[in-house]
Design a protein around this motif. Structure first.
Motif, mmCIF file in Angstrom:
data_model
loop_
_atom_site.group_PDB
_atom_site.id
_atom_site.type_symbol
_atom_site.label_atom_id
_atom_site.label_comp_id
_atom_site.label_asym_id
_atom_site.label_seq_id
_atom_site.Cartn_x
_atom_site.Cartn_y
_atom_site.Cartn_z
ATOM 1 N N ILE A 144 0.798 -1.224 0.000
ATOM 2 C CA ILE A 144 0.000 0.000 0.000
ATOM 3 C C ILE A 144 0.831 1.275 0.000
ATOM 4 O O ILE A 144 0.301 2.353 -0.294
ATOM 5 N N GLU A 145 2.119 1.195 0.307
ATOM 6 C CA GLU A 145 2.935 2.391 0.431
ATOM 7 C C GLU A 145 2.957 3.179 -0.875
ATOM 8 O O GLU A 145 3.365 2.684 -1.933
ATOM 9 N N GLY A 146 2.494 4.427 -0.820
ATOM 10 C CA GLY A 146 2.513 5.318 -1.969
ATOM 11 C C GLY A 146 1.509 4.990 -3.049
ATOM 12 O O GLY A 146 1.526 5.621 -4.116
ATOM 13 N N LYS A 147 0.617 4.020 -2.819
ATOM 14 C CA LYS A 147 -0.352 3.612 -3.824
ATOM 15 C C LYS A 147 -1.658 4.420 -3.694
ATOM 16 O O LYS A 147 -1.956 4.993 -2.649
ATOM 17 N N ARG A 148 -2.432 4.449 -4.783
ATOM 18 C CA ARG A 148 -3.710 5.150 -4.768
ATOM 19 C C ARG A 148 -4.687 4.488 -3.802
ATOM 20 O O ARG A 148 -4.755 3.265 -3.688
ATOM 21 N N VAL A 149 -5.458 5.304 -3.129
ATOM 22 C CA VAL A 149 -6.504 4.828 -2.231
ATOM 23 C C VAL A 149 -7.722 4.426 -3.062
ATOM 24 O O VAL A 149 -8.017 5.023 -4.100
ATOM 25 N N GLY A 150 -8.444 3.422 -2.600
ATOM 26 C CA GLY A 150 -9.580 2.908 -3.357
ATOM 27 C C GLY A 150 -10.759 3.861 -3.423
ATOM 28 O O GLY A 150 -10.976 4.685 -2.531
ATOM 29 N N ASN A 151 -11.530 3.764 -4.520
ATOM 30 C CA ASN A 151 -12.775 4.493 -4.746
ATOM 31 C C ASN A 151 -12.590 6.008 -4.795
ATOM 32 O O ASN A 151 -13.502 6.768 -4.481
ATOM 33 N N VAL A 152 -11.394 6.454 -5.191
ATOM 34 C CA VAL A 152 -11.121 7.890 -5.286
ATOM 35 C C VAL A 152 -10.664 8.202 -6.708
ATOM 36 O O VAL A 152 -9.543 7.866 -7.085
ATOM 37 N N PRO A 153 -11.508 8.833 -7.540
ATOM 38 C CA PRO A 153 -11.068 9.202 -8.886
ATOM 39 C C PRO A 153 -10.082 10.364 -8.832
ATOM 40 O O PRO A 153 -10.176 11.235 -7.960
ATOM 41 N N LYS A 154 -9.140 10.372 -9.774
ATOM 42 C CA LYS A 154 -8.210 11.491 -9.837
ATOM 43 C C LYS A 154 -8.909 12.771 -10.286
ATOM 44 O O LYS A 154 -8.496 13.870 -9.916
ATOM 45 N N PHE A 155 -9.957 12.603 -11.109
ATOM 46 C CA PHE A 155 -10.666 13.782 -11.603
ATOM 47 C C PHE A 155 -12.152 13.460 -11.716
ATOM 48 O O PHE A 155 -12.532 12.373 -12.171
ATOM 49 N N LYS A 156 -12.971 14.396 -11.293
ATOM 50 C CA LYS A 156 -14.409 14.258 -11.443
ATOM 51 C C LYS A 156 -14.995 15.627 -11.767
ATOM 52 O O LYS A 156 -14.525 16.663 -11.252
ATOM 53 N N SER A 157 -16.017 15.636 -12.630
ATOM 54 C CA SER A 157 -16.649 16.901 -13.001
ATOM 55 C C SER A 157 -18.150 16.715 -13.125
ATOM 56 O O SER A 157 -18.649 15.610 -13.379
ATOM 57 N N ALA A 158 -18.859 17.808 -12.930
ATOM 58 C CA ALA A 158 -20.313 17.836 -13.120
ATOM 59 C C ALA A 158 -20.662 19.186 -13.737
ATOM 60 O O ALA A 158 -20.297 20.240 -13.191
ATOM 61 N N VAL A 159 -21.332 19.152 -14.880
ATOM 62 C CA VAL A 159 -21.739 20.379 -15.574
ATOM 63 C C VAL A 159 -23.252 20.351 -15.728
ATOM 64 O O VAL A 159 -23.816 19.355 -16.198
ATOM 65 N N TYR A 160 -23.906 21.443 -15.316
ATOM 66 C CA TYR A 160 -25.360 21.520 -15.341
ATOM 67 C C TYR A 160 -25.780 22.764 -16.106
ATOM 68 O O TYR A 160 -25.225 23.848 -15.916
ATOM 69 N N SER A 161 -26.754 22.589 -16.998
ATOM 70 C CA SER A 161 -27.236 23.719 -17.797
ATOM 71 C C SER A 161 -28.758 23.762 -17.775
ATOM 72 O O SER A 161 -29.419 22.719 -17.807
ATOM 73 N N GLU A 162 -29.288 24.975 -17.720
ATOM 74 C CA GLU A 162 -30.738 25.177 -17.755
ATOM 75 C C GLU A 162 -31.052 26.303 -18.736
ATOM 76 O O GLU A 162 -30.433 27.370 -18.676
ATOM 77 N N TYR A 163 -32.002 26.049 -19.615
ATOM 78 C CA TYR A 163 -32.307 27.012 -20.677
ATOM 79 C C TYR A 163 -33.801 27.295 -20.707
ATOM 80 O O TYR A 163 -34.615 26.366 -20.753
ATOM 81 N N ILE A 164 -34.155 28.569 -20.633
ATOM 82 C CA ILE A 164 -35.550 28.997 -20.732
ATOM 83 C C ILE A 164 -35.882 29.237 -22.199
ATOM 84 O O ILE A 164 -35.194 29.999 -22.886
ATOM 85 N N TRP A 165 -36.916 28.584 -22.692
ATOM 86 C CA TRP A 165 -37.258 28.663 -24.108
ATOM 87 C C TRP A 165 -37.670 30.096 -24.474
ATOM 88 O O TRP A 165 -38.560 30.665 -23.854
ATOM 89 N N PRO A 166 -37.025 30.688 -25.474
ATOM 90 C CA PRO A 166 -37.348 32.070 -25.844
ATOM 91 C C PRO A 166 -38.813 32.216 -26.236
ATOM 92 O O PRO A 166 -39.362 31.406 -26.982
ATOM 93 N N GLY A 167 -39.438 33.236 -25.713
ATOM 94 C CA GLY A 167 -40.834 33.503 -26.019
ATOM 95 C C GLY A 167 -41.810 32.688 -25.198
ATOM 96 O O GLY A 167 -43.006 32.944 -25.227
ATOM 97 N N LEU A 168 -41.299 31.700 -24.453
ATOM 98 C CA LEU A 168 -42.175 30.889 -23.606
ATOM 99 C C LEU A 168 -41.454 30.643 -22.277
ATOM 100 O O LEU A 168 -40.883 29.576 -22.035
ATOM 101 N N PRO A 169 -41.427 31.652 -21.406
ATOM 102 C CA PRO A 169 -40.610 31.570 -20.194
ATOM 103 C C PRO A 169 -41.062 30.511 -19.199
ATOM 104 O O PRO A 169 -40.385 30.283 -18.200
ATOM 105 N N THR A 170 -42.184 29.865 -19.445
ATOM 106 C CA THR A 170 -42.624 28.797 -18.536
ATOM 107 C C THR A 170 -42.068 27.431 -18.926
ATOM 108 O O THR A 170 -42.322 26.448 -18.243
ATOM 109 N N LEU A 171 -41.336 27.358 -20.033
ATOM 110 C CA LEU A 171 -40.715 26.099 -20.463
ATOM 111 C C LEU A 171 -39.221 26.170 -20.218
ATOM 112 O O LEU A 171 -38.534 27.066 -20.722
#
Length: 761
Positions: free
Chosen positions: A644-671
């Motif tokens: 285990i010396e100097g090795k990666r720990v389990g269940n830990v990704p080196k990189f993780k990302s989350a991107v979220y987008s929300e778009y209101i439909w032009p001319g119909l702000p309720t969508l």
């Protein structure tokens, strides 16, 4: 006719906002025919967002409604301000009271009620997946939400809080009565005392609002799950008494074949304004949940291969005699606020969290044919066990008393908090019934319909904790731009552990001093940098089944963190944050003894270093974009163990990302349309916290989720329809590679659909 709508600054569902974020003006022709009660759109049952959407929808439909009139030109919809932002500006988790995130020297994310509604959040796992620093730990279908933050697994009896006080998280935490979820990333020794290094998740309960709340939600999803919930609240005419009632019922048909069940929930939150200075708050909730749980998968054979050809819907707990896990959980909270004068106030708070559980699973584990205690046979075969115990009872009672106020000494302004807290924990449970049933295979299940369930073991007191703490924090404004946060917490812990015969097996009696110091500098009013050093207190991990000291909980130990960060409110609608950190704590893992037995021990240091970045805001009037990125290095040092010396720990990704987008439909702000893209790099699967060889590397994954919402005016009722599909491309991936319970791989969810309607009346 022109209508002006002011944001509901006192409406908790949209968070606290500055009055500069409005008003909206809408010019609507012929309103009385389309909206006969248009003037009533200011009625308190509607939030600002709902008022705007309903009126905008009515106005947008006006041309069609008056196609037969003599008017040839109709005025268009005029909006004089962009939609208000749902970006959270404050949280209580970073200190001991509600504080601006910009002024808090810590990495904190907040999921608001509006965000939870828009995303149809039904569990904490749904809520926090937009934060790249949060990783699933052992989120098996049918069990509780269990997380790791910054690469450290959270303790289910220490790191989860309700209104700042500890709750038990071994059972699913209901979302129906939660106003927001606050995530403090990193050490919380000053704020929380004993808590794992990753951070703290705080659930803030819904409180009575000045404006009445009347809302009902109906949803269908997965293979036919049916869900219904109501949210009702308001105040008496004199404002002395306030109430908030939430209730839900769910008929569960999970996306996993055969994992069915049911859930019922009810809660109440009540305010009593005893005097202009005194406020008493009471909240209570009860949840019953019964569901057949879903075991994960182990590695194949002595060569330890990752299974292939697995279906995400596959169920290994599908014998005719399989029993569900049945949880009955309770919470009762009390809080008394008293304002001593204009500068000083006191808060008295208490909470009891109790869980009753009947635990059961048809457990696939090991391979007798190849002598494997953990791990399946090379051909996918496994040994099957009947694992059960009944009448578990676990409870935690916590109290806290605070004195808070402000004063000056010379040119230095102080915000002082001092207090005491207590925690009492009692765990009563039995040894598991662990009966061998026979052999089966992940590719060709074998059924034992004539197997008889026999025997239960007696329940005894198995753990008793007594925690006492004294703490003080002083936030000193040294200059107009520079603040010094200095605090210290003294913790005294007594813990007794007992075996199934009632004999004490381990006694802990120790005390700890946990300092916290940070400097925060405002380069500009909306731009701050900070540096912080803190010490935390690890609760100690539990030795897994199969070790010589199974179910023994290690003694607490100190952890240390250094963090540098920057925060900016670019505009009222856009905020950014970034932090770099290093956390050190004692390393715990399973070793191999000379006699071929295994022991869970403490040896060496686990060091996690990382970088976090988060941004959220409106790119344009109609387009909101959010992103969270985390890069993390986690390894063990100073162990003297070459495995285990100097090795990666389990269940830990080196990189993780989350991107979220929300778009209101032009001319119909309720969508509104939304999309989420989640990416995780590869991880190492390390059963029982062993460090895995290269052939245990689990590949990374991409997951795309899509959704839409539409707000319609049905008569005098505002109804929001929401549709979503997760994992659009039905990609198979290993979501969890947890070391819990000896180590299991858990598939991520396949493509899942959901459709809901929220009625506000």
């Amino acid at each position: 006719m022109r209508y002006t709508l002011e944001p509901d600054l006192d409406n908790a569902s949209v968070g606290k906002r500055k009055a500069t974020q409005g008003p909206f003006e809408i010019l609507c022709p012929f309103p009385r025919l389309l909206v006969p009660n248009a003037s009533e759109l200011t009625m308190s049952a509607f939030s600002f967002r709902q008022k705007f959407s309903v009126l905008a929808t009515a106005c947008a439909l006006t041309p069609a409604a008056f196609a037969d009139t003599d008017d040839t030109a109709l005025p268009e919809l005029i909006i004089t301000s962009a939609p208000t932002s749902s970006v959270a500006r404050s949280a209580s988790i970073g200190g001991f009271s509600e504080t601006s995130l910009l002024e808090t020297p810590a990495s904190i994310s907040v999921v608001t009620q509006e965000q939870m509604q828009d995303r149809s959040v039904r569990s904490a796992t749904d809520a926090v997946k937009w934060d790249a620093s949060v990783q699933n730990s052992y989120n098996a279908v049918g069990l509780a939400d269990w997380f790791a933050i910054r690469g450290f697994v959270l303790d289910q009896g220490a790191n989860y809080r309700k209104d700042g006080l500890v709750i038990l998280a071994q059972a699913m935490v209901p979302m129906e009565n939660k106003e927001r979820i606050e995530v403090l990333k990193g050490l919380a020794g000053l704020q929380a005392g004993i808590a794992s290094s990753g951070g703290v998740i705080n659930y803030v309960t819904k409180r009575p609002t000045d404006t009445p709340v009347r809302s009902a939600t109906f949803e269908v999803r997965e293979r036919g799950t049916v869900y219904g919930a109501v949210d009702v609240g308001g105040r008496s005419e004199d404002g002395v008494f306030g109430y908030r009632i939430n209730a839900a019922a769910e008929d569960i048909k999970s996306y996993i074949d055969g994992s069915t069940g049911n859930r019922n929930f009810i809660s109440g939150a009540f305010d009593f304004q005893l005097s202009p200075r005194a406020l008493l708050q009471v909240d209570l909730d009860y949840q019953h949940k019964s569901q057949l749980t879903v075991p994960g998968f182990q590695l194949l054979g002595p060569e330890q291969r990752i299974p292939t050809g697995i279906r995400a819907k596959q169920m290994l707990n599908d014998q005719s005699w399989s029993r569900p896990v049945v949880d009955d959980s309770y919470n009762l909270g009390l809080k008394f606020n008293y304002k001593l004068n204009e500068h000083w106030r006191t808060t008295l708070q208490a909470n009891n969290s109790t869980l009753h559980r009947d635990d059961a699973v048809t457990l696939p584990s090991g391979c007798q044919a190849q002598g494997l205690i953990v791990g399946y046979c090379s051909d996918g075969g496994y040994s099957m066990y009947d694992l059960r115990r009944k009448n578990d009872k676990r409870s935690i009672t916590t109290t806290q008393a605070l004195l808070q106020g402000s004063f000056t000494t010379g040119d230095i302004a102080h915000d002082l908090t001092t207090g005491v807290s207590t925690l009492n924990r009692r765990d009563h449970f039995a040894d598991y019934v662990f009966n061998y049933v026979g052999e089966s295979n992940i590719y060709d299940s074998v059924y034992y319909d004539n197997f008889a369930l026999t025997g239960v073991n007696p329940v005894h007191l198995r753990r008793k904790d007594e925690e006492r703490a004294i703490f003080v924090q002083d936030v000193m404004r040294l200059t107009e731009q520079l603040k010094l946060h200095a605090g210290i917490r003294y913790v005294q812990l007594k813990r007794d552990q007992f075996n199934s015969s009632g004999m004490m097996t381990r006694h802990t009696d120790d005390d700890f001093v946990l300092p916290n110091i940070a400097l925060l500098y405002n380069l500009q009013p909306a731009l701050a940098v900070y540096g912080a050093y803190s010490e935390g207190l690890e609760p100690g991990g539990e030795a897994p089944t199969g070790t010589t000291n199974a179910e023994v909980i290690m003694d607490p130990s100190k952890s240390r963190q250094i963090e540098l960060g920057v925060k900016a409110d670019i505009t009222p609608d856009i905020n950014l944050s970034a932090a770099i950190f290093q956390i050190k704590r004692r390393n715990e893992y399973v070793n191999d003894n000379a006699d071929s037995t295994q022991t869970y021990l403490v040896n060496g240091t686990q060091i996690n270093r990382g970088l976090e970045f988060a941004a959220r805001g409106r790119v344009t009037r109609d387009w909101m974009l959010g992103a969270s990125f985390t890069t993390l290095q986690a390894k063990a040092e100073g162990t003297g163990d070459e495995r285990i010396e100097g090795k990666r720990v389990g269940n830990v990704p080196k990189f993780k990302s989350a991107v979220y987008s929300e778009y209101i439909w032009p001319g119909l702000p309720t969508l509104k349309l939304n999309a989420t893209w989640i990416y995780s790099s590869s991880k190492i699967f390390a059963p029982s916290n062993e460090i895995a060889a290269l052939n245990k590397k689990v590949e990374g994954y991409h997951v795309l989720n899509l959704g839409a919402s539409y707000l319609a005016q049905l008569g005098n009722t505002a109804t929001t329809f929401r549709f979503g599909v997760d994992n659009v491309f039905n990609k198979f991936y290993w979501g969890d590679t947890s070391s819990a319970f000896g180590g299991y791989l858990i598939p991520g969810a396949p493509r899942v659909f959901r459709l809901s309607a929220q009625v506000d009346f």
